[in-house]
Design a protein around this motif. Structure first.
Motif, PDB file in Angstrom:
ATOM      1  N   LYS A 154      39.381 134.617   3.453  1.00 11.39           N
ATOM      2  CA  LYS A 154      38.758 135.775   2.808  1.00 11.39           C
ATOM      3  C   LYS A 154      38.712 136.968   3.764  1.00 11.39           C
ATOM      4  O   LYS A 154      38.958 138.107   3.363  1.00 11.39           O
ATOM      5  N   ILE A 157      42.211 138.487   3.968  1.00 12.94           N
ATOM      6  CA  ILE A 157      42.531 139.290   2.784  1.00 12.94           C
ATOM      7  C   ILE A 157      41.856 140.658   2.880  1.00 12.94           C
ATOM      8  O   ILE A 157      42.468 141.694   2.592  1.00 12.94           O
ATOM      9  N   ILE A 178      45.485 142.323  -7.331  1.00 11.96           N
ATOM     10  CA  ILE A 178      46.056 141.241  -6.521  1.00 11.96           C
ATOM     11  C   ILE A 178      45.037 140.779  -5.482  1.00 11.96           C
ATOM     12  O   ILE A 178      44.863 139.580  -5.253  1.00 11.96           O
ATOM     13  N   PHE A 179      44.341 141.743  -4.880  1.00 11.24           N
ATOM     14  CA  PHE A 179      43.353 141.408  -3.846  1.00 11.24           C
ATOM     15  C   PHE A 179      42.133 140.717  -4.445  1.00 11.24           C
ATOM     16  O   PHE A 179      41.665 139.705  -3.916  1.00 11.24           O
ATOM     17  N   LYS A 181      41.941 139.090  -7.224  1.00 17.13           N
ATOM     18  CA  LYS A 181      42.352 137.773  -7.713  1.00 17.13           C
ATOM     19  C   LYS A 181      42.486 136.784  -6.558  1.00 17.13           C
ATOM     20  O   LYS A 181      42.102 135.612  -6.677  1.00 17.13           O
ATOM     21  N   SER A 182      42.991 137.257  -5.431  1.00  8.81           N
ATOM     22  CA  SER A 182      43.157 136.387  -4.258  1.00  8.81           C
ATOM     23  C   SER A 182      41.807 135.880  -3.753  1.00  8.81           C
ATOM     24  O   SER A 182      41.655 134.697  -3.430  1.00  8.81           O
ATOM     25  N   ILE A 186      40.439 131.931  -3.674  1.00  7.75           N
ATOM     26  CA  ILE A 186      39.901 131.301  -2.463  1.00  7.75           C
ATOM     27  C   ILE A 186      38.528 130.707  -2.755  1.00  7.75           C
ATOM     28  O   ILE A 186      38.210 129.574  -2.353  1.00  7.75           O
ATOM     29  N   VAL A 195      47.519 131.158  -1.381  1.00  4.06           N
ATOM     30  CA  VAL A 195      47.005 132.452  -1.846  1.00  4.06           C
ATOM     31  C   VAL A 195      47.570 133.586  -0.995  1.00  4.06           C
ATOM     32  O   VAL A 195      48.002 134.628  -1.523  1.00  4.06           O
ATOM     33  N   LEU A 196      47.574 133.398   0.325  1.00  2.86           N
ATOM     34  CA  LEU A 196      48.106 134.435   1.221  1.00  2.86           C
ATOM     35  C   LEU A 196      49.598 134.663   0.998  1.00  2.86           C
ATOM     36  O   LEU A 196      50.074 135.801   1.043  1.00  2.86           O
ATOM     37  N   THR A 198      51.302 134.272  -1.819  1.00  4.58           N
ATOM     38  CA  THR A 198      51.455 135.034  -3.062  1.00  4.58           C
ATOM     39  C   THR A 198      51.082 136.495  -2.866  1.00  4.58           C
ATOM     40  O   THR A 198      51.784 137.409  -3.330  1.00  4.58           O
ATOM     41  N   LEU A 199      49.986 136.736  -2.159  1.00  4.61           N
ATOM     42  CA  LEU A 199      49.529 138.104  -1.912  1.00  4.61           C
ATOM     43  C   LEU A 199      50.563 138.905  -1.134  1.00  4.61           C
ATOM     44  O   LEU A 199      50.936 140.029  -1.521  1.00  4.61           O
ATOM     45  N   SER A 202      53.794 139.605  -3.021  1.00  3.90           N
ATOM     46  CA  SER A 202      53.556 140.642  -4.028  1.00  3.90           C
ATOM     47  C   SER A 202      53.563 142.028  -3.392  1.00  3.90           C
ATOM     48  O   SER A 202      54.151 142.967  -3.930  1.00  3.90           O
TER      49      SER A 202
END
Length: 210
Positions: A154, A157, A178-179, A181-182, A186, A195-196, A198-199, A202
């Protein structure tokens, strides 16, 4: 940080549940400690409340410390705890640990004193160059952070978002989503590395729009 045994039922509002537990537990005799939390997510639900009540009524000749842990507490869980918190069985001390003061009902606060131990933390700006992000950067970043914890993910991100702002990159609503949702993923215990990945992928695909 508390460096002594808490002798009376108390609410602790903290930055991190696990860190607080690891700092507190060494001060207590192991056989007198019960930790009740949701192992699937950080929310304290009615199932955990029922366990706490059951544990409280198991007689003990010594003082027993029951830790109730959750980033947030469901209202129905708190309502079910009201009676036992107001009139705890002999030798039972409840220590409620949460990261969200606002999730605790006023009726609970009226029954227990609380200590606000939450401190502001400095968020570092990510070293990633988001404007020029490529697959090599992503691979190296993920390799360095493949074993991070939920809270560390977290923080990462948030540091990436700070870097976006630091580089004056404009994000539209879908990119900002996107952020958010990430972070939600988590909190739902998705694997941080997934998650990282995908972020960052993107962001890499959308860098032309910055």
């Amino acid at each position: 940080m508390i460096t002594q045994i808490i002798e009376n039922s108390t609410i602790l509002v903290v930055n991190d549940l696990e860190t607080t537990l690891s700092e507190l537990i060494p001060f207590y005799p192991k056989h007198l400690v019960r930790i009740i939390k949701n192992e699937e997510k950080d929310e304290f639900l009615i199932a955990q409340a029922n366990l706490a009540i059951k544990e409280a009524y198991i007689a003990s000749n010594e003082k027993k410390y029951i830790f109730l842990c959750g980033s947030s507490f469901r209202n129905e869980a708190q309502n079910s705890l009201l009676k036992v918190l107001e009139e705890p069985p002999k030798n039972v001390v409840f220590i409620l640990i949460t990261t969200s003061k606002s999730s605790i009902l006023p009726t609970i606060y009226s029954r227990m004193p609380y200590k606000y131990l939450k401190t502001s933390t400095f968020k570092e700006v990510s070293s990633l160059d988001i404007a020029k992000l490529d697959l090599k950067d992503i691979y190296n970043f993920l390799k360095q952070n493949q074993k991070i914890s939920k809270n560390e993910a977290k923080d990462l991100i948030e540091s990436i978002l700070l870097k976006v702002k630091d580089q004056n990159l404009l994000l539209d609503e879908s990119q900002l989503n996107i952020f958010s949702k990430s972070i939600k993923l988590i909190e739902l215990n998705a694997r941080p590395i997934n998650v990282l990945t995908t972020l960052l992928l993107s962001l890499s695909k959308q860098k032309k729009s910055f």
